[in-house]
Design a protein around this motif. Structure first.
Motif, short mmCIF file in Angstrom:
data_model
loop_
_atom_site.label_atom_id
_atom_site.label_comp_id
_atom_site.label_asym_id
_atom_site.label_seq_id
_atom_site.Cartn_x
_atom_site.Cartn_y
_atom_site.Cartn_z
N ALA A 151 7.40 12.70 9.23
CA ALA A 151 6.02 12.95 8.80
C ALA A 151 5.92 14.17 7.90
O ALA A 151 5.24 14.16 6.86
N ARG A 152 6.61 15.22 8.28
CA ARG A 152 6.53 16.46 7.49
C ARG A 152 7.30 16.34 6.18
O ARG A 152 6.90 16.92 5.17
N SER A 153 8.40 15.59 6.18
CA SER A 153 9.14 15.38 4.94
C SER A 153 8.31 14.60 3.94
O SER A 153 8.26 14.92 2.75
N ALA A 206 0.17 12.85 14.30
CA ALA A 206 0.05 14.09 15.06
C ALA A 206 0.81 15.22 14.38
O ALA A 206 0.55 16.40 14.65
N PHE A 207 1.75 14.88 13.50
CA PHE A 207 2.59 15.89 12.85
C PHE A 207 2.18 16.15 11.40
O PHE A 207 2.65 17.10 10.79
N ALA A 256 10.77 11.87 19.19
CA ALA A 256 9.75 12.84 18.80
C ALA A 256 10.23 13.72 17.65
O ALA A 256 9.47 14.02 16.72
N LEU A 257 11.49 14.13 17.70
CA LEU A 257 12.03 14.99 16.64
C LEU A 257 12.08 14.24 15.32
O LEU A 257 11.73 14.79 14.26
N ALA A 258 12.51 12.98 15.36
CA ALA A 258 12.58 12.18 14.14
C ALA A 258 11.19 11.92 13.57
O ALA A 258 11.00 11.90 12.35
N ARG A 259 10.21 11.74 14.45
CA ARG A 259 8.83 11.54 13.99
C ARG A 259 8.33 12.77 13.24
O ARG A 259 7.74 12.66 12.16
N GLN A 260 8.56 13.92 13.84
CA GLN A 260 8.11 15.16 13.23
C GLN A 260 8.77 15.37 11.87
O GLN A 260 8.11 15.70 10.88
N ARG A 261 10.08 15.14 11.83
CA ARG A 261 10.82 15.34 10.58
C ARG A 261 10.34 14.39 9.50
O ARG A 261 10.14 14.78 8.34
N HIS A 276 -5.36 10.69 21.99
CA HIS A 276 -3.90 10.60 21.93
C HIS A 276 -3.29 11.74 21.11
O HIS A 276 -2.16 11.63 20.62
N GLY A 277 -4.05 12.83 20.99
CA GLY A 277 -3.49 14.02 20.36
C GLY A 277 -3.59 14.09 18.86
O GLY A 277 -2.91 14.91 18.23
N VAL A 278 -4.44 13.25 18.27
CA VAL A 278 -4.64 13.26 16.82
C VAL A 278 -6.13 13.43 16.55
O VAL A 278 -6.86 12.43 16.45
N PRO A 279 -6.62 14.65 16.48
CA PRO A 279 -8.05 14.86 16.23
C PRO A 279 -8.53 14.08 15.02
O PRO A 279 -7.96 14.20 13.93
#
Length: 474
Positions: free
Chosen positions: A265-267, A297-298, A258-263, A166-169
Motif C-alpha cells: 500500500a505504501r509503495s 488501513a495503510f 500484514a507486513l506485505a500489505r503495509q509495504r 474495521h480500522g479504516v476511518p
C-alpha cells in the motif's frame, strides 16, 4: 485479403493516443466488430501489411498478437492470419480468458453441473427479512425522484461505518455504490486506463477483472500472487493501475501478510500508482480466522472495492468503491453517463445487510463444504494437488498431467463445467490448474466429484503435454 484492400478500410488509424500497435489493433478491432472484416477473411502477412502501412513489422506483429489474445483473429503456422469474428459470436480458441466465463453466469437446464461461477446458490433468509424491513422506509419516501448516481445515502453511510469499524476511518462521501463489484471494476478501468496503458495484475487472478481491463485495451502484466516484485515492475513498466486480491485470493485462497500489505500500500502511494484492492472475498473467512486489515488501513490512496454478491447473493447486485473523495466524484460522473443510479429498494435492504454482515452464519457452512470437497477429491482423485485454504470459496487444483483447457473439454462431455487455469493467468503459467468452487450444496459437490472422476479416467492429455509437473531437485 490483399494489403491494399485492408489499407482502404483502415483509413486514418494512427490518429489517437497510445503506441502504434495499440492504435492499429483498435482500428482493426472496430472493423471486425462492425462486420467489415467478416469471420474467415484472411489478413495480410506481417511483412506485407507493415510495408503498406510504412511501419515496422514488430508493430503489425504486436497488433495481431493483441487481437489474437482477444479471440478476434487466429494465427496458425501454414494457414496465416484469419478473422475469427467478434468475441460475442466467434469460437475463441487460444484466448487467454476462457469464453466460458460469461456462459457460466447463465443458469443451465441441460443437466451440466457448474463448477465455474463461485457464488451462493440460494439467497439467505436474511435477504427476504431485509426487504420486508425496508418496506416501511420505502412507503415514507416523498418528493424523491430516486436517482442516486453516488448511491443512496443510507447505504453509503452503512458501508462507511463498516470500514470505520474495521480500522479504516471512512466518510460517506468516500463511498460510491455500484451495481455489483463488476461495475466497480469497469468504472475504475474507464477512469484510469487508455489504450496501451499497462496494468499490473496477479497471476493468476479473477478473470472478470482481466476482462474489464482488456475492454479498455490495456496491456496486462502478471506478477506472482500478492504482486510480489511490485516496486521493480513499476519502475520498469510505469503502469497506470495495479490490481490485487489480498484476502482469500481468487483463485488460490491465499492471504497477504500484514507486513506485505503495509509495504504494498505504501509503495503504491509513494510511486503514484493507483492500487485497486478487491475485497469481495474478504468476508468469507472460516471459523476462528480473524479478518485481516484492509490495504486501505495503510494508505488512504488505495481504491477498495466490495460487493454483497459472495457474502449474501449475486442477484442482489450491490457493490461499492471506497477511495479519495475526488476520485469517487469522478467515478459517479462516469456512472451517470450510462446508469443514473441503482435500485433504491435494493439499496435500502442492502444497508441493513451490510450492518449485519458479521452476524451472518457464513463461516461454518463455507468450512464444511471446503472440507467435503477436499475430502472427496483426496479419496477419488488422490493424484490431484488440492491445498487447503483458510477462507474464500475456490480451490486451486493442480493436475498431475495434461492441461486444464483440454481436461475442461473432457469434463464438459461428462456433464460438469470447470474453469481452466489458463484463463486466469496472463503469464501463461497456470495451464496445469483448475479452479473449483465449493459453494454448491453437499449433494451437488458429491455428484460433481463423481463426474470429475469419470472425466479424469477417460481423459487423454494432448500430445506433448503428458506431464506438467516440474522436476524436483533432491
Amino acid at each position: 485479403m490483399r494489403p491494399i484492400e485492408l489499407l482502404d478500410r483502415l483509413g486514418r488509424w494512427s490518429s489517437g493516443r497510445g503506441p502504434l500497435y495499440v492504435l492499429l489493433a483498435a482500428r482493426m478491432r472496430q472493423l471486425i466488430d462492425d462486420g467489415e472484416l467478416p469471420p474467415g477473411v484472411q489478413l495480410p502477412p506481417d511483412r506485407a501489411l507493415a510495408g503498406g502501412l510504412a511501419v515496422g513489422r514488430t508493430t503489425v506483429v504486436a497488433a495481431y498478437d493483441l487481437l489474437r489474445a482477444e479471440g478476434r483473429i487466429t494465427r496458425r503456422q501454414g494457414s496465416g492470419t484469419r478473422v475469427a469474428g467478434a468475441p460475442s459470436s466467434a469460437t475463441v480458441e487460444d484466448a487467454p480468458v476462457d469464453p466460458i466465463f460469461l456462459d457460466s453466469l447463465e443458469s443451465r437446464d441441460d443437466g451440466v453441473l457448474l463448477a465455474i461461477c463461485a457464488a451462493p446458490g440460494d439467497p439467505p433468509p436474511e435477504l427476504a427479512e431485509a426487504y420486508a424491513n425496508m418496506l416501511p422506509l420505502l412507503a415514507k419516501i416523498s418528493g424523491d425522484i430516486g436517482y442516486y448516481p453516488y448511491g443512496h445515502p443510507v447505504l453509503r453511510q452503512a458501508i462507511a461505518t463498516r470500514y470505520s469499524d474495521h480500522g479504516v476511518p471512512t466518510a460517506s462521501d468516500q463511498v460510491l455504490v455500484t451495481n455489483g463489484g463488476q461495475q466497480a471494476l469497469t468504472l475504475l478501468a474507464r477512469a484510469f486506463l487508455r489504450p496501451g496503458d499497462q496494468v499490473l495484475v496477479e497471476a493468476p487472478t479473477y478473470p472478470g477483472a482481466l476482462e474489464a481491463f482488456r475492454e479498455e485495451a490495456a496491456v496486462l502484466r502478471g506478477l506472482p500472487v500478492g504482486l510480489e516484485g511490485f516496486e521493480p515492475a513499476v519502475r520498469e513498466r510505469r503502469p497506470a493501475l495495479a490490481y490485487v486480491i489480498p484476502t482469500y485470493h481468487n483463485p488460490t485462497g491465499s492471504v497477504l501478510s500484514a507486513l506485505a500489505r503495509q509495504r504494498l500500500a505504501r509503495s503504491a502511494a509513494a510511486l503514484g500508482v493507483p492500487l485497486i484492492e478487491d475485497e469481495v472475498p474478504a468476508d468469507l473467512g472460516f471459523p476462528g480466522v480473524p479478518r485481516p486489515r484492509p490495504l486501505a488501513a495503510f494508505s488512504d490512496a488505495v481504491l477498495s472495492i466490495g460487493s454483497l454478491s459472495k457474502s449474501v447473493w449475486g442477484g442482489l447486485r450491490i457493490g461499492w468503491v471506497r477511495g479519495p473523495t475526488p476520485i469517487i466524484a469522478r467515478l459517479a460522473r462516469l456512472r451517470a453517463v450510462s446508469d443514473l443510479g441503482g435500485n433504491v429498494p435494493a439499496q435500502l435492504a442492502a444497508a441493513e445487510l451490510v450492518a449485519r454482515l458479521d452476524s451472518l452464519d457464513l463461516a461454518t457452512e463455507l468450512k464444511s463444504r471446503h472440507d467435503q470437497l477436499r475430502s472427496l477429491l483426496a479419496r477419488e482423485l488422490p493424484t490431484w494437488e488440492v491445498p487447503p485454504i483458510r477462507g474464500g470459496q475456490t480451490l486451486w487444483v493442480r493436475l498431475p498431467e495434461g492441461d486444464g483447457n483440454s481436461f475442461a473439454q473432457t469434463a464438459m462431455r461428462h456433464g460438469i463445467a470447470v474453469l481452466p487455469g489458463a484463463g486466469l493467468d496472463v503469464t501463461g503459467d497456470s495451464d496445469a490448474y483448475l479452479r473449483l468452487h465449493f459453494r454448491a450444496r453437499p449433494d451437488e459437490l458429491t455428484e460433481a466429484v463423481r463426474r470429475l472422476t469419470s472425466a479424469w479416467h477417460s481423459y487423454h492429455p494432448p500430445a506433448g503435454r503428458v506431464s506438467t509437473r516440474p522436476a524436483i531437485a533432491i
